[in-house]
Design an enzyme around this catalytic site. Structure first.
Site, PDB file in Angstrom:
ATOM      1  N   HIS A  63      -3.186   0.407   9.056  1.00 18.51           N
ATOM      2  CA  HIS A  63      -3.889   1.120  10.128  1.00 18.51           C
ATOM      3  C   HIS A  63      -4.764   2.202   9.510  1.00 18.51           C
ATOM      4  O   HIS A  63      -4.713   2.460   8.302  1.00 18.51           O
ATOM      5  CB  HIS A  63      -2.914   1.681  11.161  1.00 18.51           C
ATOM      6  N   HIS A  65      -5.043   5.561   9.959  1.00 15.96           N
ATOM      7  CA  HIS A  65      -4.680   6.966   9.766  1.00 15.96           C
ATOM      8  C   HIS A  65      -4.925   7.366   8.316  1.00 15.96           C
ATOM      9  O   HIS A  65      -4.736   6.572   7.385  1.00 15.96           O
ATOM     10  CB  HIS A  65      -3.220   7.204  10.146  1.00 15.96           C
ATOM     11  N   ASP A  67      -3.481   9.091   6.024  1.00 12.91           N
ATOM     12  CA  ASP A  67      -2.484   8.985   4.950  1.00 12.91           C
ATOM     13  C   ASP A  67      -2.290   7.554   4.481  1.00 12.91           C
ATOM     14  O   ASP A  67      -1.508   7.306   3.548  1.00 12.91           O
ATOM     15  CB  ASP A  67      -1.148   9.598   5.387  1.00 12.91           C
ATOM     16  N   HIS A 140       2.112   1.992  17.799  1.00  9.41           N
ATOM     17  CA  HIS A 140       1.724   3.238  17.137  1.00  9.41           C
ATOM     18  C   HIS A 140       0.618   3.903  17.958  1.00  9.41           C
ATOM     19  O   HIS A 140       0.113   3.329  18.925  1.00  9.41           O
ATOM     20  CB  HIS A 140       1.264   2.929  15.709  1.00  9.41           C
ATOM     21  N   HIS A 269       8.320   5.917   3.833  1.00  7.57           N
ATOM     22  CA  HIS A 269       7.563   6.716   4.799  1.00  7.57           C
ATOM     23  C   HIS A 269       8.456   7.792   5.433  1.00  7.57           C
ATOM     24  O   HIS A 269       8.694   7.817   6.634  1.00  7.57           O
ATOM     25  CB  HIS A 269       6.962   5.794   5.882  1.00  7.57           C
TER      26      HIS A 269
END
Length: 304
Positions: A63, A65, A67, A140, A269
């Site tokens: 995805h 994001h 990070d 998410h 994570h």
């Protein structure tokens, strides 16, 4: 085949953990590496590993994001500055193409190798004679995917001793027989390789998840997986907070592995609130439900 974890933290880096990235070492299978996510600082982590960027064949992004993708422009540029000319394929959700092309363009960067960017949709994203990769959407805050990597079954072991006993000379002909071919010997005999092969060896299955709260597709991705890599961002008592932010707890991850019939779970994570000692509590919570749980740490290597 092995998994090399380059970053195992969530959201922001900590002193113990960088942000998300892991690499599947396929040197023995196809002389290459596959990367899953590329958070900021990933190329620095590679310097402390056995990974060779020139052999990086595919990158799968879960995805968008930061990070999970802010390390991409630098890594792609460094691969180019290293002189690589081997093609690289990048898979990711819609928007990954704009992100990469914009950052490279605005920074005046160029690539010395062909880069193919594939914006994925749910379903099969790659399939060749060795591996099939399927992506399914997760739960998410933004579009996030998990990947199921299925290795093709491998031919059974060739019964070389039986062939030698029957007067078949060793040499290149054995390779053809192992491939299941039919050959004719100098004495006129016809030998069928299939008759000398043991049972096929089942290919390995990996499930590598992006950030997610519990959802139906997670079970599909992890079904009977040999190895499942999944986030365990927060401890069991913080389920509401984790799920509201599109994440899973230790308990939810372990229960998924158990229900899916996975053989092995590697958790990653982790929230920066957990230091090295506190992280052991997260591992214990998972192992209480799914004993075959291991905890990833930066630069850890897991043989598959």
């Amino acid at each position: 085949m092995e998994l090399i974890f380059l970053g195992t933290g969530a959201g922001t880096p900590s002193k113990e953990r960088n942000v998300s990235s892991l690499v599947l070492n396929l040197l023995s299978e196809r002389n290459s590496f596959w990367m899953f996510d590329c958070g900021e600082g990933t190329q620095h982590q590679i310097l402390h590993s056995s990974i060779r960027m020139g052999r990086l064949e595919k990158i799968f992004i879960t995805h968008l994001h930061g990070d999970h993708i802010f390390g991409l422009p630098g890594l792609l540029s460094s691969r180019s500055m290293g002189g690589s000319q081997d093609p690289l394929t990048l898979y990711g959700p819609p928007g990954i193409k704009a992100f990469v092309e914009t950052t490279l363009s605005l920074s005046g960067s160029y690539l010395t190798y062909p880069l193919e960017i594939i914006e994925i949709q749910p379903g099969k994203v790659m399939d060749d004679q060795h591996f099939c990769v399927t992506a399914l959407p997760l739960v998410h805050g933004i579009e996030s995917f998990g990947y199921r990597i299925e290795e093709a079954d491998r031919p059974g072991t060739l019964d070389a001793s039986r062939l030698l006993a029957e007067g078949v000379p060793a040499g290149p002909v054995f390779q053809r027989l192992k491939a299941g071919e039919q050959i004719q010997l100098d004495d006129g005999r016809v030998i069928n390789g299939q008759d000398y092969l043991g049972p096929a060896q089942k290919g390995r299955v990996l499930a590598i998840f992006g950030d997610t709260a519990p959802g139906e597709n997670s079970l599909v991705l992890a079904k009977d997986a040999d190895v499942m890599v999944h986030e365990a961002t927060l401890e069991a008592s913080m389920a509401e907070q984790a799920n509201n932010r599109g994440h899973s707890t230790t308990q939810q991850t372990a229960e998924l592995a158990k229900t899916a019939g996975a053989k092995r779970l590697i958790i990653t994570h982790f929230s920066a609130r957990y230091g090295t000692e506190e992280s052991l509590r997260l591992l214990a919570e998972c192992q209480a439900i799914f004993p075959s749980t291991e905890m990833a740490s930066d630069l850890a290597v897991f043989a598959l």
